[in-house]
Write a protein that holds these residues in place. Structure first.
Motif, PDB file in Angstrom:
ATOM      1  N   GLU A 342      48.065  46.419  37.683  1.00 40.77           N
ATOM      2  CA  GLU A 342      46.907  45.814  37.022  1.00 40.77           C
ATOM      3  C   GLU A 342      47.173  44.337  36.719  1.00 40.77           C
ATOM      4  OE1 GLU A 342      43.786  46.659  36.831  1.00 40.77           O
ATOM      5  OE2 GLU A 342      44.630  48.290  38.030  1.00 40.77           O
ATOM      6  N   THR A 343      48.370  44.068  36.198  1.00 42.15           N
ATOM      7  CA  THR A 343      48.752  42.683  35.912  1.00 42.15           C
ATOM      8  C   THR A 343      48.738  41.862  37.204  1.00 42.15           C
ATOM      9  OG1 THR A 343      50.305  43.707  34.380  1.00 42.15           O
ATOM     10  CG2 THR A 343      50.463  41.322  34.623  1.00 42.15           C
ATOM     11  N   ARG A 345      47.046  42.377  39.946  1.00 42.09           N
ATOM     12  CA  ARG A 345      45.674  42.152  40.423  1.00 42.09           C
ATOM     13  C   ARG A 345      45.086  40.909  39.752  1.00 42.09           C
ATOM     14  NH1 ARG A 345      43.519  46.394  43.246  1.00 42.09           N
ATOM     15  NH2 ARG A 345      44.602  48.220  42.448  1.00 42.09           N
ATOM     16  N   TYR A 346      45.304  40.850  38.463  1.00 43.32           N
ATOM     17  CA  TYR A 346      44.812  39.739  37.671  1.00 43.32           C
ATOM     18  C   TYR A 346      45.522  38.454  38.105  1.00 43.32           C
ATOM     19  CZ  TYR A 346      43.722  37.086  33.421  1.00 43.32           C
ATOM     20  OH  TYR A 346      43.301  36.139  32.546  1.00 43.32           O
ATOM     21  N   ALA A 347      46.839  38.576  38.286  1.00 37.24           N
ATOM     22  CA  ALA A 347      47.650  37.418  38.688  1.00 37.24           C
ATOM     23  C   ALA A 347      47.196  36.877  40.046  1.00 37.24           C
ATOM     24  CB  ALA A 347      49.115  37.806  38.737  1.00 37.24           C
ATOM     25  N   ARG A 349      44.212  36.905  41.267  1.00 36.27           N
ATOM     26  CA  ARG A 349      42.993  36.112  41.079  1.00 36.27           C
ATOM     27  C   ARG A 349      43.330  34.731  40.521  1.00 36.27           C
ATOM     28  NH1 ARG A 349      40.576  41.153  39.495  1.00 36.27           N
ATOM     29  NH2 ARG A 349      40.894  40.719  37.297  1.00 36.27           N
ATOM     30  N   ARG A 350      44.428  34.655  39.751  1.00 39.27           N
ATOM     31  CA  ARG A 350      44.823  33.360  39.183  1.00 39.27           C
ATOM     32  C   ARG A 350      45.791  32.599  40.078  1.00 39.27           C
ATOM     33  NH1 ARG A 350      45.648  33.865  32.893  1.00 39.27           N
ATOM     34  NH2 ARG A 350      47.624  32.952  33.527  1.00 39.27           N
TER      35      ARG A 350
END
Ligand code: C2E
Ligand code: CA
Ligand code: CA
Length: 591
Positions: A342-343, A345-347, A349-350
């Motif tokens: 999950e982390t 996935r977010y990373a 995008r960033r």
């Protein structure tokens, strides 16, 4: 299906049976589990084969066809899986056939949906008047009474069948997950002191097998496993097909040793040697076992989930055995891994995943031969996380496939920029996970990304680790053929760590073998030296390029030069570097 369609289907079946007497066509509509109750309760059949023989005989007996009059088709029941139709009609012999008779017939058909086709599961063929001529009024009331009776019976039958069918797997005839859970619960309730375990297992690479062998053969394999599994079931044991290529069996055991022995014996029995020989494949399985503590409060579904967790655990990791036992630790691990993904996935995008480049050097000229692209997770605070910390987790969870495509996209877009700037771009090799091999259209997708950025295919090398070969032996050949078809280079990474059979290697014809660091580091020890020499010999004979990984010292370089290796990669030359550095130090200088 609508009521009109159900009536039309029944009309067609009555036409085939009574009028056209085209029994071979009729049999296409009949379920393999047919229960056929003939007129006057005679001629009853409950196997497809018996019915087929009977109809064949009947066809020889009767000549010509019947005629139908006063047909009515009443749809009594229509659900997602079951349809019940009562047909009433007069069946008359044609005038030229003696003796002439007319019978008023009720014909109940219950259809069941099997593999998206509606098949006749039950036929009840009865006379409205079995005794003789009656007055029209009596006949009518009888008709009415019988109609209601039959309707009721049909409902009951349909309900029972729906109930039974609900618990069975349509393809294999053994229980489905609902049936399994229900049966298991009742066994455990009756025998609360017995020791039980659930083994859940699946077929490795089934999607691929299905694809190459065809769905029909795939189904045959699934049925064969089901029937063999059923035979392996003892008293107070039950088995099921849980979904697709996944099965479960509830096992009763005395002690762990005996349980292990029994499970070990299973794998050879699911598919017969003859079938494997005929199909020219070897079917492998992966399983998970959940031991059921006597008096456990877990529901059957929870226990099945635990067995599945163990199975998935085994699937995503290399292990000696075909199966592992469930441990509570697996649950905690899974949770941790999901959180990390999950982390990530977010990373992603960033834009936290970066490309690092490690050049590869021609040993004879010292020039740059190419580069490998390696992922780095650069945290917002600048801390760099190395692949070893997240790649294994991404592999367990499947997220690696997303990351690989992300990296490919990023690489191609940057290569496009370099090409547009007129830089002398060298071939870049990119690591791709073995998990992609399961996807039928993977190479096409890979290719379409590369083409979107108009990158010449000979600038991209595809790195696949050797360990993929043992696990995905049957898919590797196809991958290699497809990659070569599109003009990509195929590099076998970490070569020397797996156990690739030589003949497989010959078939695949990789372009490059990358000698693993563990081998190049051990060049001085006599065994390591011998292995390296032999491998290099084979590579030379098959005109395969050799890249030595992990070259750290001048002595290593001298040794590999002496053996006439082609290319080297390692800290001795360059450490992996960020993109800007790679462009200025390597590409710009080269150009
Ligand atoms: P690999 O493909 O075998 O990559 C070579 C690894 O060896 C790299 O580690 C590299 O930094 C390291 N290395 C290179 N030269 C030397 C040397 O002289 N001495 C030593 N001790 N190490 C050297 P890195 O970058 O940590 O990557 C580790 C692994 O992670 C890679 O091993 C590869 O299997 C995987 N990986 C990296 N990027 C990706 C990716 O984008 N996708 C996939 N699927 N896997 C990746
Ligand atoms: Ca690599
Ligand atoms: Ca490697």
């Amino acid at each position: 299906m609508t009521e009109e369609q159900a009536a039309a289907l029944t009309r067609e079946i009555c036409q085939l049976y009574f009028v056209e007497r085209d029994y071979s066509k009729l049999m296409n509509y009949i379920s393999k589990d047919i229960i056929w109750i003939g007129a006057r309760g005679k001629e009853n059949f409950n196997t497809f084969e018996d019915l087929q023989v009977y109809l064949q005989n009947e066809k020889e007996f009767y000549e010509g066809s019947f005629q139908l009059a006063n047909e009515e088709y009443h749809v009594l029941e229509i659900t997602k899986d079951v349809i019940c139709v009562l047909s009433c009609m007069d069946v008359c012999t044609p005038p030229e056939v003696e003796p002439v008779f007319t019978e008023h017939i009720y014909f109940t058909t219950i259809y069941h949906r099997e593999d998206k086709e509606w098949r006749v599961l039950h036929i009840h063929n009865s006379f409205a008047d079995g005794v003789g001529r009656k007055t029209a009024a009596a006949e009518d009331s009888r008709y009415c009474r019988d109609f209601l009776m039959i309707k009721e019976e049909a409902f009951r039958l349909a309900a029972r069948e729906v109930e039974e069918v609900r618990k069975l797997d349509a393809l294999t005839g053994i229980y489905n997950v609902e049936g399994f859970v229900e049966c298991m619960e009742s066994i455990l309730l009756d025998d609360s002191f017995g020791h039980y375990a659930i083994l859940k297992f699946g077929i490795n690479q089934f999607r691929y097998l299905n694809h190459v062998l065809g769905y029909r053969t795939g189904d045959t394999i699934l049925r064969e496993i089901a029937s063999n599994l059923k035979m392996l079931c003892g008293e107070r044991e039950v088995c099921a097909r849980i979904e697709k290529d996944n099965y479960a069996i509830l096992l009763r055991y005395e002690n762990r040793e005996e349980l292990d022995q029994r499970i070990e014996g299973f794998w050879e029995h699911f598919i017969s040697r003859e079938t494997e020989a005929a199909l020219d494949i070897k079917v492998h399985f992966t399983g998970g076992v959940c031991l059921i503590e006597p008096g456990s409060r877990d529901s059957a579904k929870q226990m099945l989930d635990k067995a599945m967790l163990a199975q998935n655990y085994r699937k995503s990791r290399k292990w000696e055995n075909h199966y592992v036992y469930y441990e509570p630790e697996m649950e905690r691990n899974q949770l941790r891994e999901q959180e990390l993904v999950e982390t990530a996935r977010y990373a992603m995008r960033r834009n936290e995943f970066s490309m690092y480049f490690q050049p590869q050097i021609f040993l004879d000229t010292g020039e740059v031969a190419g580069t490998e692209v390696l992922v780095r997770w650069v945290k917002p605070d600048g801390r760099i996380v190395m692949p070893d910390e997240f790649i294994p987790v991404f592999e367990h969870t499947g997220f690696i496939k997303t990351l690989d495509f992300y990296m490919l996209e990023k690489l191609c877009s940057h290569m496009r920029k370099w090409l547009d700037e007129g830089l002398d771009v060298c071939p870049v090799s990119i690591n791709q996970s073995r998990l992609h091999l399961e996807d039928q259209h993977y190479v096409e997708q890979f290719c379409s990304v590369v083409d979107r950025y108009r990158i010449p295919h000979d600038l991209i090398a595809f790195e696949l680790t050797e360990s993929a070969f043992t696990e995905y032996d049957q898919m590797i050949q196809r991958l290699a053929t497809e990659l070569h078809f599109y003009g990509f280079r195929l590099d076998i990474d970490d070569f020397g760590t797996g156990y690739t059979a030589l003949n497989l290697l010959m078939q695949i014809e990789p372009d490059v073998l990358k000698m693993d660091r563990s081998l190049t580091a051990n060049y001085q020890n006599p065994r390591g030296n011998l292995v390296l020499k032999k491998m290099i010999e084979i590579a030379k004979e098959t005109e395969t390029t050799i890249i030595c990984e992990g070259v750290e010292y001048q002595e290593q370089e001298a040794y590999f030069k002496h053996l006439q290796c082609d290319i080297a990669q390692g800290y001795y030359y360059y450490r992996p570097m960020p993109e800007e550095e790679f462009v200025t130090r390597i590409l710009k200088r080269k150009s």
